[in-house]
Design an enzyme around this catalytic site. Structure first.
Site, PDB file in Angstrom:
ATOM      1  N   TRP A   2      39.885  39.255  32.254  1.00 41.21           N
ATOM      2  CA  TRP A   2      39.044  39.129  31.076  1.00 41.21           C
ATOM      3  C   TRP A   2      38.366  37.753  31.025  1.00 41.21           C
ATOM      4  CZ3 TRP A   2      37.812  43.455  28.403  1.00 41.21           C
ATOM      5  CH2 TRP A   2      38.659  44.560  28.518  1.00 41.21           C
ATOM      6  N   SER A   3      38.469  37.041  29.898  1.00 39.52           N
ATOM      7  CA  SER A   3      37.657  35.837  29.723  1.00 39.52           C
ATOM      8  C   SER A   3      38.127  34.629  30.518  1.00 39.52           C
ATOM      9  CB  SER A   3      37.568  35.468  28.243  1.00 39.52           C
ATOM     10  OG  SER A   3      36.735  36.387  27.575  1.00 39.52           O
ATOM     11  N   THR A   4      39.257  34.718  31.178  1.00 37.65           N
ATOM     12  CA  THR A   4      39.592  33.662  32.136  1.00 37.65           C
ATOM     13  C   THR A   4      38.505  33.577  33.196  1.00 37.65           C
ATOM     14  OG1 THR A   4      41.952  33.938  31.674  1.00 37.65           O
ATOM     15  CG2 THR A   4      41.385  32.857  33.736  1.00 37.65           C
TER      16      THR A   4
END
Length: 394
Positions: free
Chosen positions: A77-79
């Site tokens: 995801w947003s990593t």
């Protein structure tokens, strides 16, 4: 999807290496399975580029038929955003991108709807006011790069750019990514592969090549959440936050699909190992170096953590009891110690729990990845337990 209930499941086998000095990290990793409902996960810690922790364990699927292996990949995801930011900072370091120049200097269509002077740094710091689109976006349209970037270029900001941060959960990847594409002629996935992960031999991709699908872990919703329950929560948000976080609404089911994996989503569909995340965020922790490779100049690596102003984030404010501060593509640890006790450490969390961390002062980089998604946008208790254990061992 919901995982079938398993009563009296055996404790997972934890594999890998852990320097005795960091035994507390192994203990915290094991506790995540016993006490925090971990399903499958991996954690890697590097100190000044040396790997001191590299652990994995648990299950790569909801049915617990496939063990998490050394090379299991998972959507983080947003990593992913910190990795996309690294691409932008590489272009800036090469003199190809001016973070203070108008976005429209690279992407002329973007200058519509009063955005002609909006600088690139506002894209990186979630201050562009373009957290989501006003008109409904179907999944098919969302997966279409040309459609989504054209709509973003034409739209007007939700708030005055530069005045506040408001988390650009999905649009970040299209906005920063289209600037990368306009400069290089390559989508971020190709630029990342050619310029960073290929030379460094790092097991991380934006999107997932079909040939690697057998290595991918299955994402699993938190036990307490379903798509319907998630939608009910989002329905209570203000219009801008709904646009940012639920247009379109995506979760584990979408992220497990071939369509998601085939799409170019530089905000949210990076796939990698914890080892890969620790190495990529390690470029920032190493002040631009990764092993024998200099990826960024020291000045460029330092610029990545220039704070752009602390505030209660317009999209995520209800989920935090404190102000946060975004730097240029990553978040500062700040007084809440999201990335350890050094307030100047920085990193990025992924929806459901994953994390990349960089702390140049201590030389620490960390990657944590997992497949059972927790309910938190950031600072998942599993991640925080690992971070605290790392710093307790220093």
């Amino acid at each position: 999807m919901h995982e079938p209930e398993h009563h009296a499941s055996p404790a997972p086998v934890i594999e890998g290496h852990c320097d005795p000095r960091f035994g507390a990290v192994r203990d915290a990793f094991a506790s995540n399975f016993r006490e925090r409902d971990e399903l499958g996960a991996a954690v890697t810690v590097q100190i000044h580029g040396e790997t001191v922790v590299d652990l994995w364990g648990g299950w790569a699927d909801a049915a617990r038929t496939c063990r998490w292996e050394r090379d299991t990949l998972v959507n983080v995801w947003s990593t992913t955003k910190g990795v996309t930011a690294l691409c932008a900072h590489l272009l800036a370091d090469r003199g190809l991108l001016d973070l203070d120049a108008p976005v429209a200097a690279y992407w002329p269509e973007f200058g519509a709807a009063g955005k002609e002077a909006l600088p690139v740094r506002h894209l990186l710091s979630h201050r562009a006011g373009l957290a989501g689109l006003r008109e409904p976006l179907t999944l098919e349209e969302f997966y279409d790069w040309e459609v989504t970037t054209a709509r973003l270029a034409a739209t007007e900001p939700w708030w005055e750019p530069g005045t506040r941060s408001g988390y650009h959960a999905m649009t970040y990847g299209f906005l920063v990514g289209e600037v990368i594409r306009r400069i290089t002629g390559r989508l971020p996935s190709a630029f990342l592969r050619d310029e960073i992960t290929g030379p460094l031999d790092v097991d991380f991709t934006i999107g997932l090549p079909e040939k690697e699908a057998d290595r991918a872990a299955e994402l699993v919703h938190p036990r307490a959440a379903s798509a319907g329950e998630q939608a009910a929560v989002f329905a209570q948000l203000a219009p801008a936050a709904q646009a940012a976080l639920a247009n379109p609404l995506v979760g584990a089911a979408q992220a497990n699909s071939p369509e998601w994996r085939a799409a170019e989503l530089p905000a949210a569909n990076g796939h990698g190992t914890a080892r890969a995340v620790a190495t990529l965020y390690g470029v920032f922790a190493g002040r631009g170096r990764s092993g024998d490779h200099r990826v960024l100049s020291e000045q460029a690596a330092e610029r990545a953590r220039e704070g752009q102003g602390a505030c209660r984030d317009l999209m995520l404010g209800a989920g935090f009891a404190h102000d946060t501060e975004c730097a240029l593509g990553l978040w500062l640890s700040g007084p809440n110690s999201s990335y350890g006790p050094n307030p100047r450490a920085f990193g990025h969390d992924g929806f459901g729990g994953s994390c990349g961390l960089a702390d140049p002062e201590s030389g620490v980089s960390l990657g944590y990845v997992m497949n059972r998604m927790g309910p938190d946008i950031a600072d998942d208790p599993r991640k925080m337990a690992l971070v605290e254990a790392v710093y307790a061992a220093l």
